[in-house]
Design a protein around this motif. Structure first.
Motif, PDB file in Angstrom:
ATOM      1  N   THR A   1      11.676  -1.720  -2.061  1.00 14.50           N
ATOM      2  CA  THR A   1      11.996  -1.474  -3.470  1.00 14.50           C
ATOM      3  C   THR A   1      12.835  -2.634  -3.992  1.00 14.50           C
ATOM      4  OG1 THR A   1      14.000  -0.226  -2.936  1.00 14.50           O
ATOM      5  CG2 THR A   1      11.965   1.031  -3.174  1.00 14.50           C
TER       6      THR A   1
ATOM      7  N   THR B   1       3.020   4.334   2.636  1.00 13.72           N
ATOM      8  CA  THR B   1       4.465   4.305   2.848  1.00 13.72           C
ATOM      9  C   THR B   1       5.094   3.298   1.887  1.00 13.72           C
ATOM     10  OG1 THR B   1       4.271   2.623   4.580  1.00 13.72           O
ATOM     11  CG2 THR B   1       4.305   4.935   5.283  1.00 13.72           C
ATOM     12  N   ILE B   2       6.384   3.478   1.610  1.00 14.15           N
ATOM     13  CA  ILE B   2       7.111   2.527   0.768  1.00 14.15           C
ATOM     14  C   ILE B   2       7.527   1.350   1.628  1.00 14.15           C
ATOM     15  CG2 ILE B   2       9.179   2.145  -0.625  1.00 14.15           C
ATOM     16  CD1 ILE B   2       8.999   5.018  -1.536  1.00 14.15           C
TER      17      ILE B   2
ATOM     18  N   ARG C   1       6.064  10.156  -3.581  1.00 12.81           N
ATOM     19  CA  ARG C   1       6.794   9.413  -2.556  1.00 12.81           C
ATOM     20  C   ARG C   1       7.982   8.666  -3.172  1.00 12.81           C
ATOM     21  NH1 ARG C   1       3.059   8.756   1.796  1.00 12.81           N
ATOM     22  NH2 ARG C   1       2.461  10.935   2.186  1.00 12.81           N
ATOM     23  N   ALA C   2       7.772   8.049  -4.316  1.00  8.40           N
ATOM     24  CA  ALA C   2       8.846   7.284  -4.958  1.00  8.40           C
ATOM     25  C   ALA C   2       9.972   8.199  -5.421  1.00  8.40           C
ATOM     26  CB  ALA C   2       8.291   6.481  -6.134  1.00  8.40           C
TER      27      ALA C   2
ATOM     28  N   GLU D   1      10.762  11.217  -4.324  1.00 12.78           N
ATOM     29  CA  GLU D   1      11.452  11.775  -3.168  1.00 12.78           C
ATOM     30  C   GLU D   1      12.391  10.756  -2.528  1.00 12.78           C
ATOM     31  OE1 GLU D   1       7.919  14.898  -1.761  1.00 12.78           O
ATOM     32  OE2 GLU D   1       8.089  12.906  -0.866  1.00 12.78           O
ATOM     33  N   ARG D   2      11.928   9.541  -2.432  1.00 12.56           N
ATOM     34  CA  ARG D   2      12.716   8.502  -1.759  1.00 12.56           C
ATOM     35  C   ARG D   2      13.923   8.079  -2.587  1.00 12.56           C
ATOM     36  NH1 ARG D   2      11.314   3.927   1.407  1.00 12.56           N
ATOM     37  NH2 ARG D   2      13.142   2.584   1.630  1.00 12.56           N
ATOM     38  N   LEU D   3      13.759   7.954  -3.886  1.00 10.06           N
ATOM     39  CA  LEU D   3      14.796   7.356  -4.721  1.00 10.06           C
ATOM     40  C   LEU D   3      15.732   8.366  -5.376  1.00 10.06           C
ATOM     41  CD1 LEU D   3      12.640   4.630  -6.502  1.00 10.06           C
ATOM     42  CD2 LEU D   3      14.305   4.263  -4.673  1.00 10.06           C
TER      43      LEU D   3
ATOM     44  N   VAL E   1       8.598  -0.341  -6.986  1.00  7.40           N
ATOM     45  CA  VAL E   1       8.351   0.226  -5.663  1.00  7.40           C
ATOM     46  C   VAL E   1       7.042  -0.357  -5.132  1.00  7.40           C
ATOM     47  CG1 VAL E   1       8.180   2.344  -4.311  1.00  7.40           C
ATOM     48  CG2 VAL E   1       9.472   2.342  -6.457  1.00  7.40           C
TER      49      VAL E   1
END
Length: 230
Positions: free
Chosen positions: A215, A211-212, A59-60, A62-64, A201
């Motif tokens: 950050t 879910t995030i 997740r981290a 992919e998001r960042l 994160v």
């Protein structure tokens, strides 16, 4: 073994059990994992990252970091136990609080567990599913063979980015609250042009879905023209 304990043996057994309960209580109150409470990670063996942590790593990343142009990542094989590239001393709870990350809104037990978990590095395995090729780095050298995420990719895209020009990612171990409803991860990212950044994160779990939540930027390296890391 005798069928029944004597009075003195019964008292000794009760005393031992009270001490054991006290140790467990203190460990849980501090938010420490079972292994840390009993020193299970001090035996000198290689510690492996729990399989359930890879969902949060994915997740981290992919998001960042992932974009339509990302084809390949280099990942440090061992987790990092620092929050700054040049940090030499051990990560401590007091130092963490002094930085005022997330404006001091993190739960205390989450901070304690994150710091405790990152006192010992752990070995990452090829369990990522973030949708790009990756290869592990050990002591600055690329490992063989190349690892693939479990998501399908177009074969024609696999050879467009040589590993020497790839982005590099390092990950910490993950801290969690006792209820396992919040988690904390540190991740750092270096680009081929030597720019980079480090992030904390903060995750939240609702039901079975992580879910995030937020950050926080820990550090940034800019290029020579002063352009910031995106």
């Amino acid at each position: 073994m005798p069928e029944r304990l004597t009075v003195s043996e019964t008292a000794l057994y009760a005393s031992i059990m009270r001490k054991l309960v006290a140790v467990l209580t203190v460990g849980c109150w501090l938010g420490l994992p079972w292994q840390a409470t009993f020193g299970g990670e001090a035996g000198g063996g290689v510690v492996e990252v729990p399989a359930e942590d890879y969902l949060l790593y994915d997740r981290a990343i992919e998001r960042l970091f992932l974009s339509a142009h990302t084809r390949f990542l280099l990942i440090e094989r061992m987790t990092v136990g620092r929050l700054l590239p040049n940090q030499t001393g051990p990560l401590t709870v007091d130092w963490f609080h002094e930085q005022n990350y997330f404006k001091a809104r993190l739960p205390e037990e989450l901070v304690h567990d994150f710091v405790q978990a990152n006192r010992v590095s752990a070995r990452l395995e090829g369990l990522f599913r973030f949708g790009a090729r990756y290869r592990f780095l050990s002591d600055g050298l690329m490992e063989e063979p190349e690892a693939l995420s479990m998501r399908p990719l177009k074969v024609g895209l696999l050879t467009q980015t040589p590993p020497s020009l790839s982005e590099r990612v390092a990950l910490s171990r993950i801290g969690r609250t006792l209820r396992n409803d919040q988690a904390l991860l540190y991740v750092e990212h270096f680009r081929p042009d030597d720019t980079g950044a480090g992030f904390l994160v903060w995750f939240h779990r609702k039901g079975s879905e992580w879910t995030i939540l937020e950050t926080d930027v820990v550090w940034i390296i800019r290029d020579e023209e002063g352009e910031e890391f995106p």
